[in-house]
Design a protein around this motif. Sequence first.
Motif, short mmCIF file in Angstrom:
data_model
loop_
_atom_site.label_atom_id
_atom_site.label_comp_id
_atom_site.label_asym_id
_atom_site.label_seq_id
_atom_site.Cartn_x
_atom_site.Cartn_y
_atom_site.Cartn_z
N GLY A 30 50.45 52.90 42.59
CA GLY A 30 49.18 52.26 42.27
C GLY A 30 48.98 52.01 40.79
O GLY A 30 47.94 51.52 40.38
N TYR A 31 49.97 52.32 39.97
CA TYR A 31 49.87 52.03 38.54
C TYR A 31 51.28 51.82 37.99
O TYR A 31 52.28 52.22 38.60
N ARG A 32 51.36 51.18 36.82
CA ARG A 32 52.65 50.92 36.20
C ARG A 32 53.00 52.04 35.24
O ARG A 32 52.17 52.48 34.45
N SER A 33 54.24 52.52 35.32
CA SER A 33 54.67 53.62 34.47
C SER A 33 54.92 53.15 33.04
O SER A 33 54.84 53.95 32.10
N GLU A 34 55.21 51.87 32.87
CA GLU A 34 55.44 51.31 31.54
C GLU A 34 54.74 49.96 31.42
O GLU A 34 54.71 49.18 32.36
N GLY A 35 54.19 49.71 30.24
CA GLY A 35 53.56 48.42 30.00
C GLY A 35 52.17 48.33 30.62
O GLY A 35 51.60 49.30 31.13
N CYS A 36 51.64 47.11 30.57
CA CYS A 36 50.27 46.86 31.06
C CYS A 36 50.20 46.87 32.58
O CYS A 36 51.18 46.55 33.27
N GLY A 37 49.04 47.21 33.08
CA GLY A 37 48.80 47.06 34.50
C GLY A 37 48.66 45.59 34.87
O GLY A 37 48.65 44.71 34.00
N TYR A 38 48.56 45.32 36.13
CA TYR A 38 48.36 43.95 36.61
C TYR A 38 46.88 43.57 36.57
O TYR A 38 46.02 44.39 36.90
N MET A 39 46.60 42.35 36.17
CA MET A 39 45.29 41.78 36.44
C MET A 39 45.42 41.03 37.77
O MET A 39 46.10 40.01 37.85
N VAL A 40 44.80 41.55 38.79
CA VAL A 40 44.84 40.93 40.11
C VAL A 40 43.64 40.00 40.25
O VAL A 40 42.53 40.36 39.85
N CYS A 41 43.86 38.82 40.78
CA CYS A 41 42.74 37.93 41.09
C CYS A 41 42.85 37.53 42.56
O CYS A 41 43.95 37.35 43.08
N CYS A 42 41.71 37.44 43.21
CA CYS A 42 41.70 37.18 44.65
C CYS A 42 40.43 36.45 45.02
O CYS A 42 39.41 36.57 44.34
N ASN A 43 40.47 35.68 46.09
CA ASN A 43 39.25 35.09 46.63
C ASN A 43 38.47 36.17 47.37
O ASN A 43 39.05 37.12 47.89
N HIS A 44 37.15 36.02 47.38
CA HIS A 44 36.27 37.07 47.91
C HIS A 44 35.56 36.57 49.17
O HIS A 44 34.91 35.52 49.14
N ILE A 45 35.70 37.35 50.26
CA ILE A 45 35.14 36.92 51.54
C ILE A 45 34.23 37.98 52.15
O ILE A 45 33.13 37.68 52.63
N SER A 46 34.67 39.24 52.12
CA SER A 46 34.01 40.29 52.89
C SER A 46 34.05 41.62 52.16
O SER A 46 34.84 41.82 51.23
N PHE A 47 33.21 42.56 52.60
CA PHE A 47 33.29 43.93 52.06
C PHE A 47 34.64 44.55 52.40
O PHE A 47 35.10 45.48 51.73
N GLU A 60 45.81 47.84 29.36
CA GLU A 60 46.74 48.39 28.38
C GLU A 60 47.12 49.84 28.69
O GLU A 60 48.17 50.33 28.25
N SER A 61 46.29 50.52 29.47
CA SER A 61 46.59 51.90 29.86
C SER A 61 47.60 51.96 31.02
O SER A 61 48.02 53.05 31.42
N GLY A 62 47.95 50.80 31.59
CA GLY A 62 48.88 50.75 32.71
C GLY A 62 48.20 50.69 34.05
O GLY A 62 48.86 50.58 35.09
N GLU A 63 46.86 50.73 34.06
CA GLU A 63 46.11 50.67 35.32
C GLU A 63 45.76 49.22 35.65
O GLU A 63 45.73 48.36 34.77
N ASN A 64 45.52 48.96 36.91
CA ASN A 64 45.30 47.60 37.39
C ASN A 64 43.82 47.26 37.48
O ASN A 64 43.01 48.12 37.81
N VAL A 65 43.51 46.01 37.22
CA VAL A 65 42.13 45.53 37.28
C VAL A 65 42.11 44.32 38.21
O VAL A 65 43.03 43.50 38.21
N LEU A 66 41.05 44.21 39.01
CA LEU A 66 40.91 43.04 39.88
C LEU A 66 39.53 42.42 39.70
O LEU A 66 38.53 43.12 39.64
N PHE A 67 39.52 41.09 39.59
CA PHE A 67 38.24 40.40 39.64
C PHE A 67 38.35 39.19 40.56
O PHE A 67 39.44 38.69 40.84
N PHE A 68 37.20 38.76 41.04
CA PHE A 68 37.12 37.62 41.95
C PHE A 68 36.70 36.40 41.13
O PHE A 68 35.52 36.27 40.77
N PRO A 69 37.63 35.50 40.80
CA PRO A 69 37.30 34.39 39.89
C PRO A 69 36.31 33.37 40.46
O PRO A 69 35.76 32.58 39.69
#
Length: 271
Positions: free
Chosen positions: A70-87, A145-154
């Motif tokens: 669930g996280y990257r051991s080296e480098g930046c985490g992923y910025m995930v983007c996704c369409n938003h439909i439901s809870f 930058e901490s290696g953790e992932n972030v997601l937003f719904f564009p």
Amino acid sequence: MRYLIGSLRLLLVGLLILFILFLIYCVFPFMNWRARARIIKPVAPWIPWVLGMKLCVKGRVPDACAAERGYRSEGCGYMVCCNHISFVDIFVLDSILPVHFVAKKEIASWPLFGAITTGVGTIYIDRTRRRSVIEVAEAMRTTLESGENVLFFPEGTTGPGDALLPFHANLFSAACAAKAQVLPIALRYTLEGKTSTIPSYADVPLFDVIKRIVFTPGLVAEATILDPIDSSENDRRAINAIASANMAAALGFVDATAEAALKRRESATSE
């Protein structure tokens, strides 16, 4: 029989939510986010399963460590983007790659789900304050930058499930600042092989959506992991356009972002 099974699923959803709240209030306070991610990833698929949904994931997360832990051991985490439909989206996405979600501040006050979103490390944005976007983008950059992932719904709001809405480019600036890869995930729900709007909670009360889902057997949550976009070679507007085009192609939907850009150019030309 269908009513009986649906009622049983409602009961199981309630029990599972109580278990998740126990984790959030009694276990997570003693853990850092990476330890929480190792719990979130296997627990997240339980919600779609209890609701009666099948989870179908196409493609894979390129970084094997991120996919497993669930996280990257080296480098930046992923910025995930996704369409938003439901809870249900948050549980589907966390089952693929645990992330810090970016969500509107109002969700924090929702009964039950507000506690869940806060407990999994959501970054809240206050849309009543103009500076909030800058503050959230900075929080996203630090997290990446901490290696953790972030997601937003564009799209910036909940869609109907059978179309994409125009994307907003502002928060992609965080990926550019951190030089993080952007990982688009295209999401849809299907019933008997066709796109379904049943799980969408756009303009529908949350509990009504839950009832619709549990009393509709055969729903499938289908997530397609697309190729990462290099933020070091693209600015936020280019990333926004590429993500929208690739997600629209994967879903077979119209690229609403490209259409909106074309209309703006035509309007500017005619003035």
